[in-house]
Write a protein that holds these residues in place. Structure first.
Motif, short mmCIF file in Angstrom:
data_model
loop_
_atom_site.label_atom_id
_atom_site.label_comp_id
_atom_site.label_asym_id
_atom_site.label_seq_id
_atom_site.Cartn_x
_atom_site.Cartn_y
_atom_site.Cartn_z
N ALA A 112 -7.83 6.39 -13.86
CA ALA A 112 -7.16 7.68 -13.75
C ALA A 112 -8.22 8.74 -13.48
CB ALA A 112 -6.43 7.98 -15.05
N LYS A 113 -7.84 9.72 -12.67
CA LYS A 113 -8.76 10.82 -12.37
C LYS A 113 -8.99 11.68 -13.58
CE LYS A 113 -8.56 11.46 -7.59
NZ LYS A 113 -7.84 11.94 -6.43
N ALA A 114 -10.21 12.22 -13.66
CA ALA A 114 -10.53 13.07 -14.80
C ALA A 114 -9.81 14.42 -14.74
CB ALA A 114 -12.04 13.25 -14.91
N LEU B 144 8.13 14.27 3.28
CA LEU B 144 8.52 14.46 1.89
C LEU B 144 7.71 13.53 1.00
CD1 LEU B 144 10.74 15.78 0.02
CD2 LEU B 144 12.05 13.68 0.35
N LYS B 145 7.09 14.08 -0.02
CA LYS B 145 6.40 13.22 -1.01
C LYS B 145 7.50 12.58 -1.87
CE LYS B 145 3.59 13.66 -5.17
NZ LYS B 145 2.94 14.60 -6.08
N CYS B 146 7.63 11.27 -1.77
CA CYS B 146 8.72 10.59 -2.46
C CYS B 146 8.25 9.85 -3.69
CB CYS B 146 9.37 9.54 -1.55
SG CYS B 146 10.21 10.22 -0.15
N ILE C 106 3.96 15.05 -16.63
CA ILE C 106 3.62 13.63 -16.79
C ILE C 106 4.18 12.91 -15.57
CG2 ILE C 106 3.87 11.56 -18.21
CD1 ILE C 106 4.36 13.36 -20.61
N SER C 107 3.32 12.22 -14.84
CA SER C 107 3.76 11.58 -13.59
C SER C 107 4.81 10.51 -13.82
CB SER C 107 2.55 10.96 -12.90
OG SER C 107 2.98 10.24 -11.76
N ALA C 108 5.76 10.46 -12.89
CA ALA C 108 6.77 9.39 -12.91
C ALA C 108 6.13 8.02 -12.67
CB ALA C 108 7.83 9.68 -11.84
N ASP C 109 4.87 8.00 -12.24
CA ASP C 109 4.19 6.71 -12.07
C ASP C 109 4.14 5.92 -13.39
OD1 ASP C 109 3.65 7.54 -9.50
OD2 ASP C 109 1.49 7.76 -9.78
N LEU C 110 3.98 6.63 -14.50
CA LEU C 110 3.84 5.94 -15.79
C LEU C 110 5.16 5.29 -16.19
CD1 LEU C 110 1.62 8.48 -17.77
CD2 LEU C 110 0.93 6.59 -16.29
N LEU D 154 0.87 -1.19 0.00
CA LEU D 154 0.00 0.00 0.00
C LEU D 154 0.90 1.23 0.00
CD1 LEU D 154 -2.44 -1.23 2.78
CD2 LEU D 154 -3.07 -0.86 0.38
N GLU D 155 0.49 2.28 -0.67
CA GLU D 155 1.30 3.50 -0.70
C GLU D 155 0.98 4.39 0.51
OE1 GLU D 155 0.25 7.02 -2.66
OE2 GLU D 155 -1.20 6.04 -3.99
N SER D 156 1.79 5.42 0.72
CA SER D 156 1.55 6.30 1.86
C SER D 156 1.34 7.77 1.47
CB SER D 156 2.67 6.18 2.88
OG SER D 156 3.93 6.22 2.24
#
Ligand code: PSU
Ligand code: MN
Length: 317
Positions: free
Chosen positions: A160-162, A87-89, A141-145, A26-28
């Protein structure tokens, strides 16, 4: 030194690893930057329990005291949820929190990195980051992709959110070779809404089917992640029409305040909660719990699939 020297497993995760029980990461960032206190910690606890109830073990991931924590003890979860200097990592920041000792919350990208390091292959979240509207100008563009393209973890999200440009997000996922699965749906879910109006590239209807697909894909080197999109339960859904004006207003507010970089997503999410008077938060909670249950079912089904073997001497015709 090895990555394992940075990891600290919670007692529950250690026991699961020793006994071959299924684990779900799970993410935080959703706790520290995605939801307000105290709903954030209440939700995090409920989501962990949903995973246990479905027969798997939760591993909430964060950086505390220079350790990459794989599973948080209850008091650490409380501490993280109330800390102010977290910190958002994402991929770029993970080693920084581990070096400086600043508490760090992991995004989808960093949680995938940590889960992979801890040999956890299924991860539940709310929504992934993607290509932002206006990315042709902002390059946001998010690093998630990128992470989905490279790290072999199955991410279960409500689409994905609109507030993102969903067609462009799908295009980038395709370019990076990320299979996008609609769970029990032909239509790609759009977070608060069950449907985006865009086709989901694949459809699968059971956790077993998804587990078999992941196991087959894992036979290839460098296969990267899989994105499973799970529609929000109907009773908690908010229609796209209802959300559209709030999303536009939140994006305009971010532009007016010249918000950039990693601050954009948390700013827009907080604005939307404010504008919907908390309704979007209830939907968010329902969909995260729904994703946690599905991720646990996939992890349980994976037990039937042996790991990758590199022995090529037993190739058959
Ligand atoms: N989308 C949500 N809720 C969230 C996030 C995204 O609906 O909490 C968080 C996740 O941690 C995700 C991160 O990985 O935001 C993406 O941030 P960015 O767009 O800066 O990459
Ligand atoms: Mn961004």
């Amino acid at each position: 030194m090895q990555i394992s020297s940075l990891l600290s497993l919670s007692s529950e995760v250690r026991d699961a690893k020793e006994n071959g029980k299924p684990v779900v990461a799970l993410e935080s960032t959703i706790i520290t930057h995605g939801m307000p206190f105290p709903k954030n910690v209440e939700t995090a606890r409920m989501v962990e329990q949903d995973i246990r109830d479905a027969g798997a073990v939760p591993a909430t991931i964060a950086v505390l005291d220079k350790r990459l924590r794989i599973g948080l003890e209850p008091e650490d979860l409380d501490r993280l949820a109330q800390a102010e200097n977290v910190l958002k990592c994402s991929r770029a920041d993970l080693a920084l929190a581990l070096t400086t000792g600043q508490p760090g919350a992991t995004t989808v990208a960093a949680t995938m990195m940590a889960a992979h390091a801890a040999e956890i292959s299924v991860f539940a979240t709310g929504g992934i980051g993607g290509v932002h509207k206006g990315a042709e100008k902002t390059f946001d563009i998010s690093a998630d992709l990128e992470e989905l393209g490279r790290t072999p973890v199955c991410v279960v999200a409500a689409g994905a959110k609109a507030l993102l440009d969903i067609p462009k997000t799908l295009e980038v996922l395709e370019t990076k070779g990320v299979p996008v699965v609609g769970y029990g749906t032909n239509d790609l879910p759009a977070f608060w809404s069950r449907q985006s109006g865009l086709a989901a590239p694949y459809r699968m209807d059971t956790p077993e089917e998804i587990a078999a697909f992941i196991a087959t894909r894992a036979l290839f080197e460098d296969h990267g992640g899989v994105l499973v999109t799970n529609p929000v339960p109907s009773e908690a859904e908010i229609s796209q029409e209802d959300m559209a004006e709030h999303i536009d207003a939140a994006i305009r507010a971010a532009e007016a305040d010249a918000i950039t970089g990693k601050d954009v997503t948390p700013f827009v999410l907080a604005k939307i909660f404010e504008l919907t008077g908390g309704r979007s938060l209830e939907t968010n909670i329902a969909l995260v719990r729904n994703n946690a249950r599905l991720a646990a079912q996939i992890a349980v089904a994976q037990v039937a699939w042996p790991g990758r073997s590199t022995d090529i001497t037993n190739i058959t015709e």
